[in-house]
Design a protein around this motif. Structure first.
Motif, PDB file in Angstrom:
ATOM      1  N   ASP A  35       7.393   5.648  29.071  1.00 30.11           N
ATOM      2  CA  ASP A  35       8.705   5.010  29.091  1.00 30.11           C
ATOM      3  C   ASP A  35       8.630   3.676  29.823  1.00 30.11           C
ATOM      4  O   ASP A  35       8.093   3.585  30.937  1.00 30.11           O
ATOM      5  CB  ASP A  35       9.713   5.929  29.783  1.00 30.11           C
ATOM      6  N   ALA A  36       9.187   2.639  29.211  1.00 28.21           N
ATOM      7  CA  ALA A  36       9.123   1.291  29.787  1.00 28.21           C
ATOM      8  C   ALA A  36       9.857   1.211  31.119  1.00 28.21           C
ATOM      9  O   ALA A  36       9.426   0.514  32.045  1.00 28.21           O
ATOM     10  CB  ALA A  36       9.703   0.276  28.815  1.00 28.21           C
ATOM     11  N   GLU A  37      10.973   1.925  31.235  1.00 32.24           N
ATOM     12  CA  GLU A  37      11.746   1.878  32.472  1.00 32.24           C
ATOM     13  C   GLU A  37      11.018   2.592  33.612  1.00 32.24           C
ATOM     14  O   GLU A  37      11.084   2.165  34.774  1.00 32.24           O
ATOM     15  CB  GLU A  37      13.131   2.491  32.247  1.00 32.24           C
ATOM     16  N   VAL A  38      10.303   3.661  33.276  1.00 30.60           N
ATOM     17  CA  VAL A  38       9.509   4.363  34.284  1.00 30.60           C
ATOM     18  C   VAL A  38       8.369   3.463  34.750  1.00 30.60           C
ATOM     19  O   VAL A  38       8.061   3.386  35.950  1.00 30.60           O
ATOM     20  CB  VAL A  38       8.954   5.689  33.727  1.00 30.60           C
ATOM     21  N   LYS A  39       7.743   2.753  33.816  1.00 30.45           N
ATOM     22  CA  LYS A  39       6.660   1.833  34.162  1.00 30.45           C
ATOM     23  C   LYS A  39       7.173   0.728  35.077  1.00 30.45           C
ATOM     24  O   LYS A  39       6.508   0.375  36.072  1.00 30.45           O
ATOM     25  CB  LYS A  39       6.075   1.225  32.887  1.00 30.45           C
ATOM     26  N   GLU A  40       8.332   0.201  34.764  1.00 36.13           N
ATOM     27  CA  GLU A  40       8.922  -0.850  35.608  1.00 36.13           C
ATOM     28  C   GLU A  40       9.232  -0.319  37.000  1.00 36.13           C
ATOM     29  O   GLU A  40       9.002  -1.007  38.012  1.00 36.13           O
ATOM     30  CB  GLU A  40      10.192  -1.380  34.944  1.00 36.13           C
ATOM     31  N   LEU A  41       9.756   0.888  37.076  1.00 38.06           N
ATOM     32  CA  LEU A  41      10.087   1.494  38.363  1.00 38.06           C
ATOM     33  C   LEU A  41       8.831   1.714  39.197  1.00 38.06           C
ATOM     34  O   LEU A  41       8.827   1.461  40.408  1.00 38.06           O
ATOM     35  CB  LEU A  41      10.819   2.812  38.148  1.00 38.06           C
ATOM     36  N   ALA A  42       7.757   2.177  38.553  1.00 40.90           N
ATOM     37  CA  ALA A  42       6.502   2.401  39.275  1.00 40.90           C
ATOM     38  C   ALA A  42       5.997   1.091  39.874  1.00 40.90           C
ATOM     39  O   ALA A  42       5.542   1.047  41.031  1.00 40.90           O
ATOM     40  CB  ALA A  42       5.457   3.003  38.342  1.00 40.90           C
ATOM     41  N   GLY A  43       6.082   0.016  39.111  1.00 38.17           N
ATOM     42  CA  GLY A  43       5.671  -1.288  39.626  1.00 38.17           C
ATOM     43  C   GLY A  43       6.531  -1.747  40.785  1.00 38.17           C
ATOM     44  O   GLY A  43       6.034  -2.335  41.755  1.00 38.17           O
ATOM     45  N   LYS A  44       7.818  -1.462  40.707  1.00 38.04           N
ATOM     46  CA  LYS A  44       8.746  -1.837  41.774  1.00 38.04           C
ATOM     47  C   LYS A  44       8.438  -1.074  43.062  1.00 38.04           C
ATOM     48  O   LYS A  44       8.456  -1.651  44.166  1.00 38.04           O
ATOM     49  CB  LYS A  44      10.176  -1.555  41.325  1.00 38.04           C
ATOM     50  N   ILE A  45       8.139   0.201  42.925  1.00 39.87           N
ATOM     51  CA  ILE A  45       7.816   1.021  44.094  1.00 39.87           C
ATOM     52  C   ILE A  45       6.540   0.514  44.760  1.00 39.87           C
ATOM     53  O   ILE A  45       6.468   0.363  45.984  1.00 39.87           O
ATOM     54  CB  ILE A  45       7.668   2.504  43.681  1.00 39.87           C
ATOM     55  N   ARG A  46       5.538   0.218  43.954  1.00 38.31           N
ATOM     56  CA  ARG A  46       4.270  -0.285  44.481  1.00 38.31           C
ATOM     57  C   ARG A  46       4.476  -1.623  45.193  1.00 38.31           C
ATOM     58  O   ARG A  46       3.950  -1.842  46.290  1.00 38.31           O
ATOM     59  CB  ARG A  46       3.273  -0.429  43.333  1.00 38.31           C
ATOM     60  N   ALA A  47       5.243  -2.505  44.569  1.00 40.21           N
ATOM     61  CA  ALA A  47       5.468  -3.839  45.141  1.00 40.21           C
ATOM     62  C   ALA A  47       6.270  -3.783  46.436  1.00 40.21           C
ATOM     63  O   ALA A  47       6.094  -4.616  47.328  1.00 40.21           O
ATOM     64  CB  ALA A  47       6.185  -4.724  44.128  1.00 40.21           C
ATOM     65  N   ALA A  48       7.162  -2.803  46.568  1.00 38.54           N
ATOM     66  CA  ALA A  48       8.007  -2.696  47.763  1.00 38.54           C
ATOM     67  C   ALA A  48       7.286  -2.010  48.915  1.00 38.54           C
ATOM     68  O   ALA A  48       7.403  -2.426  50.076  1.00 38.54           O
ATOM     69  CB  ALA A  48       9.283  -1.930  47.421  1.00 38.54           C
ATOM     70  N   GLN A  49       6.521  -0.972  48.617  1.00 37.38           N
ATOM     71  CA  GLN A  49       6.007  -0.130  49.689  1.00 37.38           C
ATOM     72  C   GLN A  49       4.689  -0.606  50.280  1.00 37.38           C
ATOM     73  O   GLN A  49       4.429  -0.362  51.467  1.00 37.38           O
ATOM     74  CB  GLN A  49       5.894   1.325  49.201  1.00 37.38           C
TER      75      GLN A  49
END
Length: 216
Positions: free
Chosen positions: A92-106
Protein backbone atom coordinates in the motif's frame (compact mmCIF):
# COMPACT_ATOMS: atom_id res chain seq x y z
CA UNK A 1 37.31 47.49 90.45
CA UNK A 2 34.30 48.70 88.48
CA UNK A 3 36.50 49.90 85.61
CA UNK A 4 38.23 46.54 85.49
CA UNK A 5 34.90 44.62 85.37
CA UNK A 6 33.42 46.84 82.65
CA UNK A 7 36.38 46.56 80.27
CA UNK A 8 36.10 42.81 79.67
CA UNK A 9 32.34 43.18 79.08
CA UNK A 10 32.96 45.85 76.44
CA UNK A 11 35.57 43.72 74.72
CA UNK A 12 33.31 40.71 74.87
CA UNK A 13 30.40 42.68 73.37
CA UNK A 14 32.61 43.88 70.48
CA UNK A 15 33.86 40.38 69.84
CA UNK A 16 30.31 39.03 69.73
CA UNK A 17 29.24 41.74 67.27
CA UNK A 18 32.22 41.01 65.03
CA UNK A 19 31.52 37.28 65.17
CA UNK A 20 27.88 37.86 64.21
CA UNK A 21 28.97 39.95 61.23
CA UNK A 22 31.33 37.21 60.04
CA UNK A 23 28.61 34.60 60.48
CA UNK A 24 26.14 36.67 58.46
CA UNK A 25 28.71 37.08 55.70
CA UNK A 26 29.30 33.34 55.57
CA UNK A 27 25.59 32.61 55.49
CA UNK A 28 25.04 35.06 52.65
CA UNK A 29 27.95 33.56 50.73
CA UNK A 30 26.54 30.07 51.20
CA UNK A 31 23.13 31.22 50.02
CA UNK A 32 24.68 32.81 46.97
CA UNK A 33 26.44 29.52 46.16
CA UNK A 34 23.20 27.56 46.50
CA UNK A 35 21.39 29.92 44.13
CA UNK A 36 24.15 29.47 41.54
CA UNK A 37 23.79 25.70 41.54
CA UNK A 38 20.08 25.47 42.27
CA UNK A 39 19.38 24.00 38.85
CA UNK A 40 20.90 20.77 40.07
CA UNK A 41 19.44 20.60 43.56
CA UNK A 42 18.37 17.04 44.19
CA UNK A 43 19.30 16.13 40.62
CA UNK A 44 22.05 14.08 39.03
CA UNK A 45 24.13 16.57 37.07
CA UNK A 46 26.24 14.04 35.24
CA UNK A 47 28.70 15.91 33.04
CA UNK A 48 26.99 19.28 33.18
CA UNK A 49 29.55 21.68 34.60
CA UNK A 50 28.79 25.35 35.12
CA UNK A 51 29.77 27.66 32.30
CA UNK A 52 30.32 24.99 29.63
CA UNK A 53 28.31 24.96 26.38
CA UNK A 54 27.06 21.46 27.24
CA UNK A 55 25.67 22.69 30.55
CA UNK A 56 23.68 25.46 28.93
CA UNK A 57 22.45 23.13 26.20
CA UNK A 58 21.18 20.25 28.34
CA UNK A 59 20.35 22.08 31.57
CA UNK A 60 19.02 20.28 34.62
CA UNK A 61 18.13 16.61 34.45
CA UNK A 62 17.03 13.88 36.81
CA UNK A 63 16.77 10.10 36.83
CA UNK A 64 13.46 10.17 34.94
CA UNK A 65 15.12 12.07 32.07
CA UNK A 66 17.94 9.53 31.90
CA UNK A 67 15.53 6.59 31.98
CA UNK A 68 13.40 8.20 29.26
CA UNK A 69 16.35 8.62 26.91
CA UNK A 70 17.89 5.22 27.64
CA UNK A 71 14.56 3.47 27.04
CA UNK A 72 13.24 5.53 24.14
CA UNK A 73 16.41 5.11 22.08
CA UNK A 74 16.05 1.31 21.62
CA UNK A 75 12.28 1.76 21.34
CA UNK A 76 12.79 4.18 18.45
CA UNK A 77 15.49 1.94 16.97
CA UNK A 78 13.00 -0.89 16.72
CA UNK A 79 10.43 1.37 15.06
CA UNK A 80 13.06 2.43 12.51
CA UNK A 81 13.92 -1.22 11.93
CA UNK A 82 10.26 -2.01 11.31
CA UNK A 83 10.01 0.93 8.92
CA UNK A 84 13.11 -0.29 7.06
CA UNK A 85 11.38 -3.63 6.48
CA UNK A 86 8.77 -1.88 4.35
CA UNK A 87 11.30 -1.62 1.52
CA UNK A 88 10.54 -4.44 -0.89
CA UNK A 89 7.66 -5.79 1.22
CA UNK A 90 4.98 -3.08 1.44
CA UNK A 91 2.08 -3.02 -1.04
CA UNK A 92 0.00 0.00 0.00
CA UNK A 93 1.36 3.40 -1.03
CA UNK A 94 0.06 5.10 2.11
CA UNK A 95 1.70 2.50 4.35
CA UNK A 96 4.98 3.01 2.47
CA UNK A 97 4.73 6.77 2.96
CA UNK A 98 3.99 6.32 6.66
CA UNK A 99 6.98 4.01 7.11
CA UNK A 100 9.23 6.64 5.53
CA UNK A 101 7.77 9.32 7.78
CA UNK A 102 8.39 7.25 10.90
CA UNK A 103 11.99 6.58 9.88
CA UNK A 104 12.63 10.24 9.06
CA UNK A 105 11.16 11.43 12.39
CA UNK A 106 12.62 8.92 14.81
CA UNK A 107 16.23 8.61 13.68
CA UNK A 108 16.98 12.30 14.44
CA UNK A 109 15.29 11.86 17.82
CA UNK A 110 17.58 8.89 18.51
CA UNK A 111 20.58 11.07 17.70
CA UNK A 112 19.29 13.86 19.95
CA UNK A 113 18.72 11.59 22.94
CA UNK A 114 22.09 9.92 22.45
CA UNK A 115 23.68 13.37 22.58
CA UNK A 116 21.89 14.14 25.83
CA UNK A 117 23.16 10.96 27.48
CA UNK A 118 26.71 11.73 26.36
CA UNK A 119 26.46 15.27 27.80
CA UNK A 120 24.98 13.89 31.03
CA UNK A 121 27.76 11.34 31.38
CA UNK A 122 25.29 8.46 31.16
CA UNK A 123 25.65 5.32 29.01
CA UNK A 124 23.66 5.16 25.79
CA UNK A 125 22.19 1.83 24.60
CA UNK A 126 24.34 -0.02 22.12
CA UNK A 127 23.18 0.10 18.48
CA UNK A 128 20.99 -2.77 17.30
CA UNK A 129 20.00 -3.77 20.84
CA UNK A 130 16.38 -3.30 19.79
CA UNK A 131 16.10 -6.46 17.71
CA UNK A 132 13.14 -7.86 19.60
CA UNK A 133 12.52 -7.55 23.32
CA UNK A 134 14.17 -10.73 24.49
CA UNK A 135 16.81 -8.80 26.44
CA UNK A 136 16.84 -6.03 28.98
CA UNK A 137 14.27 -3.99 27.06
CA UNK A 138 11.58 -6.68 27.18
CA UNK A 139 9.66 -4.85 29.89
CA UNK A 140 9.27 -1.66 27.84
CA UNK A 141 5.70 -1.08 26.69
CA UNK A 142 5.03 -1.70 23.02
CA UNK A 143 8.30 -3.47 22.24
CA UNK A 144 7.96 -6.31 19.74
CA UNK A 145 9.38 -9.76 20.45
CA UNK A 146 11.80 -11.59 18.17
CA UNK A 147 8.87 -13.69 16.93
CA UNK A 148 6.93 -10.51 16.09
CA UNK A 149 9.86 -9.08 14.16
CA UNK A 150 10.46 -12.33 12.27
CA UNK A 151 6.77 -12.53 11.39
CA UNK A 152 6.89 -9.02 9.96
CA UNK A 153 10.09 -9.77 8.07
CA UNK A 154 8.56 -12.87 6.46
CA UNK A 155 5.38 -11.06 5.37
CA UNK A 156 4.89 -9.39 2.00
CA UNK A 157 2.25 -7.36 0.22
CA UNK A 158 -1.10 -6.90 1.95
CA UNK A 159 -0.10 -9.26 4.76
CA UNK A 160 2.92 -7.09 5.53
CA UNK A 161 0.81 -3.93 5.47
CA UNK A 162 -1.64 -5.32 8.03
CA UNK A 163 1.09 -6.73 10.29
CA UNK A 164 3.06 -3.49 10.08
CA UNK A 165 0.11 -1.29 10.99
CA UNK A 166 -1.09 -3.53 13.82
CA UNK A 167 2.38 -3.81 15.31
CA UNK A 168 3.22 -0.14 14.88
CA UNK A 169 -0.01 0.96 16.57
CA UNK A 170 0.93 -1.12 19.62
CA UNK A 171 4.51 0.15 19.41
CA UNK A 172 3.36 3.77 19.29
CA UNK A 173 1.00 3.25 22.23
CA UNK A 174 3.96 2.02 24.26
CA UNK A 175 6.05 5.04 23.29
CA UNK A 176 3.22 7.38 24.28
CA UNK A 177 3.00 5.69 27.69
CA UNK A 178 6.73 6.17 28.23
CA UNK A 179 6.58 9.77 27.03
CA UNK A 180 3.72 10.59 29.40
CA UNK A 181 5.83 9.35 32.30
CA UNK A 182 8.63 11.69 31.21
CA UNK A 183 6.27 14.65 30.97
CA UNK A 184 5.09 14.01 34.53
CA UNK A 185 8.36 13.06 36.20
CA UNK A 186 11.15 14.55 34.08
CA UNK A 187 13.11 17.69 34.86
CA UNK A 188 14.99 18.58 31.67
CA UNK A 189 12.92 21.01 29.56
CA UNK A 190 14.24 19.67 26.25
CA UNK A 191 13.53 16.05 27.19
CA UNK A 192 10.03 16.92 28.33
CA UNK A 193 9.42 18.87 25.12
CA UNK A 194 10.52 15.88 23.04
CA UNK A 195 8.28 13.60 25.10
CA UNK A 196 5.30 15.87 24.41
CA UNK A 197 6.19 15.91 20.71
CA UNK A 198 6.27 12.11 20.66
CA UNK A 199 2.83 12.02 22.27
CA UNK A 200 1.36 14.46 19.75
CA UNK A 201 3.01 13.00 16.65
CA UNK A 202 2.39 9.36 17.44
CA UNK A 203 -1.23 9.88 18.48
CA UNK A 204 -1.80 11.40 15.04
CA UNK A 205 -0.01 8.49 13.36
CA UNK A 206 -2.08 5.98 15.31
CA UNK A 207 -5.25 7.64 14.02
CA UNK A 208 -3.88 7.47 10.46
CA UNK A 209 -2.90 3.81 10.80
CA UNK A 210 -6.31 2.83 12.14
CA UNK A 211 -7.96 4.56 9.20
CA UNK A 212 -5.72 2.68 6.77
CA UNK A 213 -6.42 -0.63 8.50
CA UNK A 214 -10.14 -0.10 8.09
CA UNK A 215 -9.85 0.05 4.32
CA UNK A 216 -7.33 -2.77 3.86
Amino acid sequence: MMRNSQLPATVLRSALLAGAAVTATLVLSACGGNDHSSTGTGMNHGATTGGSPAASAVGTFNDADVTFAQAMIPHHQQAVQMADMADGRVADAEVKELAGKIRAAQQPEIDTMTGWLTAWGKPAPEPHMSMGSGGEHGSMPGMMTDDDMNKLMDAKGAAFDKHFLTMMISHHEGAIEMARTEVKQGSNPEAKALAQKIITDQQAEIATMRTILERL
